[in-house]
Design an enzyme around this catalytic site. Sequence first.
Site, short mmCIF file in Angstrom:
data_model
loop_
_atom_site.label_atom_id
_atom_site.label_comp_id
_atom_site.label_asym_id
_atom_site.label_seq_id
_atom_site.Cartn_x
_atom_site.Cartn_y
_atom_site.Cartn_z
CD GLU A 263 -1.72 -2.41 1.50
OE1 GLU A 263 -2.59 -3.30 1.42
OE2 GLU A 263 -0.55 -2.63 1.89
CG ASP B 246 -6.07 -0.97 4.50
OD1 ASP B 246 -5.37 -1.71 3.77
OD2 ASP B 246 -7.22 -0.60 4.18
#
Length: 362
Positions: free
Chosen positions: A144, A152
């Site tokens: 990410e 996350d």
Amino acid sequence: MTAPAASVAEPDLIVRREGGAGIIRLNRPKAINAVTLEMFRDVDKALDAFEADPDVVVIVLEGAGERGLCAGGDIRALYENSKVKGDLGKILWREEYILNARIAKFPKPYVAFMDGIVMGGGVGLSAHSSHRIVTERTKLAMPEVGLGFFPDVGGTFLLSHAPGEIGTYFGLTGDTMNGPDAIYARFADAVVPSSKLAILREALIEVRPGTTSDQVKALIAGYATGETAGPVAAMQPKIDAWFAHDRMQDIVASLQRDGSELAQSTLKTLNEKSPRGMVVALKLLRLARTASSLEQCLVREYRAALEVFKSDDFREGVRAAVIDKDRNPKWSPARIEDVTSEMVAPYFAEIGADELVFDTSR
């Protein structure tokens, strides 16, 4: 002459009971089973039904096609919605993170077949489960920071519980774990050869009411190779030295001082990532080390995710990686040393009525 019956398209999520197993199959093989908001909602409904059904003894999560379990969430949809200042991020991440926490506490054995590519949202659906199976084809990553984001779906919780600084390394570089790496990093429990997945699946279907989680674990172990460490384990002493710092500038300086080929290739990887994303990710990872629960990490991730959704870095990262695919994002700011505490503070601020709240009645 009778006209042929029109073919009925299969749904994006296939849910059914086979023997004692509640099957959840992600079914978007052309998109490597990238998960949409509706699919998250349908997984939640499936868990409602399977939890209530006494004939369902075990849950099996699998992905359609040959490429992997799941390449993550539907990033393109989030990108388009972010451009028009919509609320898809707020809605999708809320429901996804609550589902991640539910999977971690699901009262029946939950077996995830983490074969092939497993990234982002796919990690959230699988790595919190009670029985996590990887194969020789597994390519697991949380990339990410390359999208101006951070690991996350409870990724900060998982990464913070990896040995030493292994989680910091994978979280900041976005590098890929193979199956044994995933075992070592505590993202998975057993390596099973892909050639044995079908017979293991049949064995899981045959389980009967009264079968315990320990018995499911023993069943899986009968097909496992016993591997517990991949290539990253041998690198841990160096990784621990490089990534032990609490500031990105210090991690970069440590790598710069090391003239080895591995240090320089790691530095090159970090230089491609969002400076702001790395600073936010590192702080989240450090906070996760002292978190009391997965839920506490998810609350922090949700606050930070809403701030990411508004950011130019997120849109620029997705544009460069997914939309235009030029692999040349223009980050703002462009240098780690230009990321100020004032820039970072909003990612960690309480958000009042929008706070993530978990349903404790289940």
